[in-house]
Write an enzyme that holds these catalytic residues in place. Structure first.
Site, PDB file in Angstrom:
ATOM      1  CB  CYS A  14     -26.428  48.150 113.934  1.00  0.00           C
ATOM      2  SG  CYS A  14     -26.001  46.765 112.854  1.00  0.00           S
ATOM      3  CG  ASP A  37     -23.358  41.695 128.949  1.00  0.00           C
ATOM      4  OD1 ASP A  37     -23.375  40.917 127.989  1.00  0.00           O
ATOM      5  OD2 ASP A  37     -24.375  41.944 129.651  1.00  0.00           O
ATOM      6  CG  HIS A 106     -22.848  39.284 120.845  1.00  0.00           C
ATOM      7  ND1 HIS A 106     -23.980  39.110 120.088  1.00  0.00           N
ATOM      8  CD2 HIS A 106     -23.113  38.693 122.041  1.00  0.00           C
ATOM      9  CE1 HIS A 106     -24.893  38.459 120.800  1.00  0.00           C
ATOM     10  NE2 HIS A 106     -24.380  38.188 121.988  1.00  0.00           N
ATOM     11  CG  HIS A 108     -20.993  36.670 125.836  1.00  0.00           C
ATOM     12  ND1 HIS A 108     -21.847  37.416 126.611  1.00  0.00           N
ATOM     13  CD2 HIS A 108     -21.735  36.189 124.816  1.00  0.00           C
ATOM     14  CE1 HIS A 108     -23.066  37.377 126.073  1.00  0.00           C
ATOM     15  NE2 HIS A 108     -23.015  36.637 124.987  1.00  0.00           N
TER      16      HIS A 108
HETATM   17  P1  AMP Z   1     -26.579  36.823 123.818  1.00  0.00           P
HETATM   18  O1  AMP Z   1     -27.558  36.185 124.725  1.00  0.00           O
HETATM   19  O2  AMP Z   1     -25.380  35.963 123.540  1.00  0.00           O
HETATM   20  O3  AMP Z   1     -27.217  37.354 122.548  1.00  0.00           O
HETATM   21  O4  AMP Z   1     -25.990  38.049 124.599  1.00  0.00           O
HETATM   22  C1  AMP Z   1     -26.516  39.326 124.542  1.00  0.00           C
HETATM   23  C2  AMP Z   1     -25.847  40.115 125.636  1.00  0.00           C
HETATM   24  O5  AMP Z   1     -26.061  41.489 125.377  1.00  0.00           O
HETATM   25  C3  AMP Z   1     -26.404  39.832 127.034  1.00  0.00           C
HETATM   26  O6  AMP Z   1     -25.350  39.361 127.876  1.00  0.00           O
HETATM   27  C4  AMP Z   1     -26.954  41.179 127.482  1.00  0.00           C
HETATM   28  O7  AMP Z   1     -26.744  41.422 128.864  1.00  0.00           O
HETATM   29  C5  AMP Z   1     -26.174  42.151 126.609  1.00  0.00           C
HETATM   30  N1  AMP Z   1     -26.817  43.424 126.352  1.00  0.00           N
HETATM   31  C6  AMP Z   1     -28.111  43.642 125.977  1.00  0.00           C
HETATM   32  N2  AMP Z   1     -28.348  44.943 125.796  1.00  0.00           N
HETATM   33  C7  AMP Z   1     -27.177  45.576 126.047  1.00  0.00           C
HETATM   34  C8  AMP Z   1     -26.756  46.950 126.049  1.00  0.00           C
HETATM   35  N3  AMP Z   1     -27.601  47.951 125.711  1.00  0.00           N
HETATM   36  N4  AMP Z   1     -25.477  47.237 126.369  1.00  0.00           N
HETATM   37  C9  AMP Z   1     -24.626  46.254 126.718  1.00  0.00           C
HETATM   38  N5  AMP Z   1     -24.954  44.939 126.731  1.00  0.00           N
HETATM   39  C10 AMP Z   1     -26.197  44.614 126.404  1.00  0.00           C
END
Ligand code: AMP
Length: 119
Positions: A14, A37, A106, A108
């Site tokens: 958010c 990411d 989200h 990927h």
């Molecule tokens: P999930 O495990 O499916 O919840 O994926 C969360 C993703 O968010 C992971 O691949 C992280 O590397 C990514 N992530 C966490 N913090 C950030 C950030 N500040 N900017 C971009 N990606 C992020």
């Protein structure tokens, strides 16, 4: 979704959606955003989020009015990232067994090389 999306103050994505936390944004519409990411698992690793706070795919019904736009946004993004032709993976983690770390829906979008399938 209302035109001013409901936000969760404590939610990382958010805060990215409103620009409070910087991210490498690659595309956005009124309702969706895509950014790189921070810990890429493939040459192309983008995250697609609704700007409104939707905790996970379990609540996808909250986006019913926007699904066609979301699908078009993702396909356009794949073309923009140069992976549409050779292919890519689109996945969303839901809950602790999946390893979902950020409780804001989200997808990927992964590509840029041949991907393995690991669970
Ligand atoms: P999930 O495990 O499916 O919840 O994926 C969360 C993703 O968010 C992971 O691949 C992280 O590397 C990514 N992530 C966490 N913090 C950030 C950030 N500040 N900017 C971009 N990606 C992020």
């Amino acid at each position: 979704m209302a035109s001013t999306p409901p936000l969760s103050d404590s939610c990382l994505f958010c805060r990215i959606a409103v620009g409070e936390i910087p991210a490498r944004k690659v595309s956005e519409t009124a309702h969706f955003m895509a950014f790189e990411d921070i810990n890429p698992k493939a040459p192309v690793h983008l995250l697609v989020i609704p700007k409104a706070h939707v905790p996970s795919f379990n609540e996808i019904g909250e986006l019913d009015d926007h699904m066609a736009a979301l699908n078009a946004f993702i396909v356009q993004l794949a073309h923009q990232a140069g992976v549409a032709e050779k292919g890519y993976r689109l996945c969303t983690n839901v809950g602790p067994h999946s390893g979902q770390e950020v409780s804001h829906l989200h997808w990927h979008l992964l590509g840029g090389r041949r991907l393995r399938f690991e669970v």
